[in-house]
Enzyme design. Structure first.
Site, PDB file in Angstrom:
ATOM      1  N   HIS A   1      24.794  13.082  11.064  1.00 60.63           N
ATOM      2  CA  HIS A   1      24.602  13.859  10.023  1.00 60.63           C
ATOM      3  C   HIS A   1      25.644  12.713   9.354  1.00 60.63           C
ATOM      4  O   HIS A   1      25.576  12.335   7.462  1.00 60.63           O
ATOM      5  CB  HIS A   1      25.806  14.701  10.320  1.00 60.63           C
ATOM      6  CG  HIS A   1      25.803  15.598   8.858  1.00 60.63           C
ATOM      7  ND1 HIS A   1      25.336  16.660   8.835  1.00 60.63           N
ATOM      8  CD2 HIS A   1      26.790  15.220   8.437  1.00 60.63           C
ATOM      9  CE1 HIS A   1      26.659  17.257   7.391  1.00 60.63           C
ATOM     10  NE2 HIS A   1      26.728  16.501   6.985  1.00 60.63           N
ATOM     11  N   GLU A   2      26.737  12.163   9.976  1.00 65.41           N
ATOM     12  CA  GLU A   2      27.525  11.151   8.832  1.00 65.41           C
ATOM     13  C   GLU A   2      27.199  10.002   8.829  1.00 65.41           C
ATOM     14  O   GLU A   2      26.995   9.288   7.440  1.00 65.41           O
ATOM     15  CB  GLU A   2      29.097  11.036  10.060  1.00 65.41           C
ATOM     16  CG  GLU A   2      29.791  12.653   9.926  1.00 65.41           C
ATOM     17  CD  GLU A   2      30.406  13.037   8.954  1.00 65.41           C
ATOM     18  OE1 GLU A   2      30.339  12.540   7.711  1.00 65.41           O
ATOM     19  OE2 GLU A   2      30.487  14.490   8.832  1.00 65.41           O
TER      20      GLU A   2
ATOM     21  N   GLN B   1      31.716  10.822   0.943  1.00 60.71           N
ATOM     22  CA  GLN B   1      31.960  11.590   0.204  1.00 60.71           C
ATOM     23  C   GLN B   1      33.114  11.822  -0.379  1.00 60.71           C
ATOM     24  O   GLN B   1      33.686  12.488  -1.120  1.00 60.71           O
ATOM     25  CB  GLN B   1      32.021  12.991   2.009  1.00 60.71           C
ATOM     26  CG  GLN B   1      31.162  12.518   2.981  1.00 60.71           C
ATOM     27  CD  GLN B   1      31.038  13.564   3.685  1.00 60.71           C
ATOM     28  OE1 GLN B   1      31.564  12.889   4.951  1.00 60.71           O
ATOM     29  NE2 GLN B   1      30.521  15.005   3.412  1.00 60.71           N
TER      30      GLN B   1
ATOM     31  N   HIS C   1      25.089   9.992   5.190  1.00 60.74           N
ATOM     32  CA  HIS C   1      25.465  10.142   4.237  1.00 60.74           C
ATOM     33  C   HIS C   1      25.789   8.407   3.570  1.00 60.74           C
ATOM     34  O   HIS C   1      26.268   8.015   3.230  1.00 60.74           O
ATOM     35  CB  HIS C   1      27.116  10.483   4.818  1.00 60.74           C
ATOM     36  CG  HIS C   1      27.321  12.076   4.791  1.00 60.74           C
ATOM     37  ND1 HIS C   1      27.099  12.712   3.090  1.00 60.74           N
ATOM     38  CD2 HIS C   1      27.903  13.368   5.300  1.00 60.74           C
ATOM     39  CE1 HIS C   1      27.416  14.236   3.177  1.00 60.74           C
ATOM     40  NE2 HIS C   1      27.499  13.984   4.993  1.00 60.74           N
TER      41      HIS C   1
ATOM     42  N   CYS D   1      28.687  21.524   5.722  1.00 57.99           N
ATOM     43  CA  CYS D   1      28.585  19.781   4.780  1.00 57.99           C
ATOM     44  C   CYS D   1      30.335  20.298   4.569  1.00 57.99           C
ATOM     45  O   CYS D   1      30.335  21.043   3.515  1.00 57.99           O
ATOM     46  CB  CYS D   1      28.341  18.981   4.307  1.00 57.99           C
ATOM     47  SG  CYS D   1      28.208  17.626   4.018  1.00 57.99           S
TER      48      CYS D   1
END
Length: 171
Positions: A133-134, A50, A137, A91
Protein backbone atom coordinates in the site's frame (compact mmCIF):
# COMPACT_ATOMS: atom_id res chain seq x y z
CA UNK A 1 5.64 18.17 14.29
CA UNK A 2 2.30 17.02 12.92
CA UNK A 3 2.11 17.25 9.15
CA UNK A 4 -0.99 17.79 7.04
CA UNK A 5 -2.13 14.63 5.29
CA UNK A 6 -3.25 15.29 1.73
CA UNK A 7 -6.59 13.77 0.82
CA UNK A 8 -8.17 12.50 -2.37
CA UNK A 9 -8.60 13.99 -4.99
CA UNK A 10 -5.48 16.14 -4.41
CA UNK A 11 -3.36 15.78 -7.60
CA UNK A 12 -0.15 15.67 -5.52
CA UNK A 13 -1.13 12.13 -4.51
CA UNK A 14 -0.81 10.98 -8.13
CA UNK A 15 2.82 12.11 -8.57
CA UNK A 16 5.67 9.60 -8.64
CA UNK A 17 8.27 10.15 -5.91
CA UNK A 18 12.00 10.57 -6.39
CA UNK A 19 14.60 8.27 -4.84
CA UNK A 20 16.47 9.60 -1.83
CA UNK A 21 20.09 10.02 -2.91
CA UNK A 22 21.54 11.23 0.41
CA UNK A 23 20.09 10.68 3.87
CA UNK A 24 20.39 13.98 5.70
CA UNK A 25 19.17 15.52 8.95
CA UNK A 26 16.25 16.83 6.91
CA UNK A 27 15.41 13.21 5.95
CA UNK A 28 15.55 12.18 9.62
CA UNK A 29 13.30 15.11 10.57
CA UNK A 30 10.82 14.11 7.85
CA UNK A 31 10.75 10.55 9.20
CA UNK A 32 10.18 11.77 12.79
CA UNK A 33 7.35 14.05 11.66
CA UNK A 34 5.81 11.33 9.47
CA UNK A 35 5.86 8.85 12.36
CA UNK A 36 4.29 11.37 14.74
CA UNK A 37 1.62 12.17 12.13
CA UNK A 38 0.91 8.47 11.45
CA UNK A 39 0.54 7.62 15.14
CA UNK A 40 -1.63 10.69 15.75
CA UNK A 41 -3.97 9.98 12.79
CA UNK A 42 -4.01 7.00 13.79
CA UNK A 43 -2.76 4.77 10.98
CA UNK A 44 -0.44 1.84 10.36
CA UNK A 45 1.53 3.42 7.53
CA UNK A 46 2.34 6.71 5.87
CA UNK A 47 4.24 7.57 2.70
CA UNK A 48 6.02 10.88 2.15
CA UNK A 49 3.80 11.89 -0.82
CA UNK A 50 0.80 11.79 1.53
CA UNK A 51 2.33 14.78 3.33
CA UNK A 52 3.34 16.54 0.11
CA UNK A 53 6.97 15.37 -0.03
CA UNK A 54 7.81 13.48 -3.21
CA UNK A 55 10.61 11.33 -1.86
CA UNK A 56 10.64 7.54 -1.60
CA UNK A 57 10.21 7.34 2.19
CA UNK A 58 7.65 5.31 4.14
CA UNK A 59 6.95 4.59 7.79
CA UNK A 60 4.95 1.59 8.98
CA UNK A 61 3.91 0.22 12.36
CA UNK A 62 1.49 -2.71 12.45
CA UNK A 63 2.36 -3.71 16.02
CA UNK A 64 -0.59 -2.06 17.74
CA UNK A 65 -0.47 0.48 20.56
CA UNK A 66 1.32 -1.43 23.32
CA UNK A 67 4.86 -1.89 21.94
CA UNK A 68 5.44 0.32 18.90
CA UNK A 69 7.75 -1.12 16.26
CA UNK A 70 8.38 1.62 13.72
CA UNK A 71 9.69 0.51 10.35
CA UNK A 72 11.42 3.19 8.31
CA UNK A 73 12.04 2.28 4.67
CA UNK A 74 13.88 4.60 2.31
CA UNK A 75 13.73 3.77 -1.40
CA UNK A 76 11.75 0.59 -0.67
CA UNK A 77 11.43 -1.92 -3.47
CA UNK A 78 9.53 -5.19 -3.59
CA UNK A 79 12.04 -7.78 -4.82
CA UNK A 80 9.83 -10.84 -4.43
CA UNK A 81 6.09 -11.36 -4.06
CA UNK A 82 3.92 -14.47 -3.88
CA UNK A 83 0.48 -15.65 -2.95
CA UNK A 84 -2.69 -13.62 -2.95
CA UNK A 85 -5.01 -12.08 -0.39
CA UNK A 86 -8.20 -10.11 -0.84
CA UNK A 87 -8.68 -7.95 2.21
CA UNK A 88 -10.20 -4.68 3.34
CA UNK A 89 -7.98 -1.58 3.17
CA UNK A 90 -8.36 2.01 4.17
CA UNK A 91 -6.09 5.00 3.75
CA UNK A 92 -5.34 8.18 5.66
CA UNK A 93 -5.58 10.03 2.32
CA UNK A 94 -9.03 8.59 1.62
CA UNK A 95 -10.70 9.03 5.02
CA UNK A 96 -13.87 7.19 5.99
CA UNK A 97 -13.70 4.80 3.04
CA UNK A 98 -12.48 1.23 2.77
CA UNK A 99 -12.66 -1.46 0.12
CA UNK A 100 -11.44 -4.97 -0.52
CA UNK A 101 -8.20 -4.97 -2.50
CA UNK A 102 -6.27 -7.88 -4.01
CA UNK A 103 -2.60 -7.95 -2.90
CA UNK A 104 0.29 -10.39 -2.64
CA UNK A 105 0.17 -12.47 0.54
CA UNK A 106 3.93 -12.36 1.11
CA UNK A 107 6.58 -9.88 -0.01
CA UNK A 108 10.30 -9.34 0.36
CA UNK A 109 11.20 -5.65 0.48
CA UNK A 110 14.66 -4.18 0.09
CA UNK A 111 15.22 -0.65 1.44
CA UNK A 112 17.65 1.62 3.24
CA UNK A 113 17.35 2.49 6.93
CA UNK A 114 18.09 5.94 8.37
CA UNK A 115 21.80 5.05 8.58
CA UNK A 116 21.89 4.33 4.84
CA UNK A 117 22.28 0.59 5.41
CA UNK A 118 20.46 -1.81 3.12
CA UNK A 119 17.86 -3.87 4.96
CA UNK A 120 15.55 -6.65 3.82
CA UNK A 121 12.09 -7.30 5.22
CA UNK A 122 10.22 -10.57 4.73
CA UNK A 123 6.59 -9.76 5.36
CA UNK A 124 3.23 -11.45 5.37
CA UNK A 125 -0.21 -10.57 6.72
CA UNK A 126 -0.90 -6.94 7.53
CA UNK A 127 2.77 -5.96 7.18
CA UNK A 128 2.90 -7.28 3.60
CA UNK A 129 -0.27 -5.38 2.74
CA UNK A 130 1.07 -2.19 4.39
CA UNK A 131 4.34 -2.37 2.43
CA UNK A 132 2.46 -2.78 -0.86
CA UNK A 133 0.00 0.00 0.00
CA UNK A 134 2.70 2.50 1.00
CA UNK A 135 5.01 1.66 -1.91
CA UNK A 136 2.02 2.24 -4.21
CA UNK A 137 1.82 5.79 -2.81
CA UNK A 138 5.43 6.36 -3.89
CA UNK A 139 4.36 5.53 -7.44
CA UNK A 140 1.29 7.79 -7.34
CA UNK A 141 -1.16 4.91 -6.90
CA UNK A 142 -3.97 4.89 -4.34
CA UNK A 143 -5.68 1.72 -3.13
CA UNK A 144 -8.83 2.83 -4.94
CA UNK A 145 -6.88 2.54 -8.20
CA UNK A 146 -6.96 -1.24 -7.65
CA UNK A 147 -10.79 -1.29 -7.72
CA UNK A 148 -12.75 -2.39 -10.76
CA UNK A 149 -13.91 0.47 -13.01
CA UNK A 150 -17.48 0.02 -11.76
CA UNK A 151 -16.50 0.08 -8.07
CA UNK A 152 -14.15 3.00 -8.67
CA UNK A 153 -16.97 4.97 -10.33
CA UNK A 154 -19.34 4.26 -7.45
CA UNK A 155 -16.61 5.25 -4.98
CA UNK A 156 -15.93 8.58 -6.75
CA UNK A 157 -19.61 9.56 -6.74
CA UNK A 158 -20.15 8.64 -3.08
CA UNK A 159 -16.87 10.05 -1.85
CA UNK A 160 -17.11 13.38 -3.65
CA UNK A 161 -20.75 13.74 -2.56
CA UNK A 162 -19.67 13.13 1.06
CA UNK A 163 -16.87 15.71 0.74
CA UNK A 164 -19.32 18.28 -0.64
CA UNK A 165 -21.81 17.56 2.15
CA UNK A 166 -19.06 18.06 4.74
CA UNK A 167 -18.14 21.41 3.19
CA UNK A 168 -21.78 22.53 3.30
CA UNK A 169 -22.16 21.35 6.89
CA UNK A 170 -19.05 23.23 8.04
CA UNK A 171 -20.20 26.57 6.59
Amino acid sequence: MLLTILTYPNPELKKRSNPVTVITDKTRELVRDMAETMYHAPGVGLAAPQVGVHQRVIVIDVSGDENPELIVAINPEIIHAEGEVFDEEGCLSVPKFSANVRRHARVVVKALNLDGEEITYRADGLLAIAFQHEIDHLDGTLFIDHLSPLKKGIFRKRYLRTVEEQKEFSK
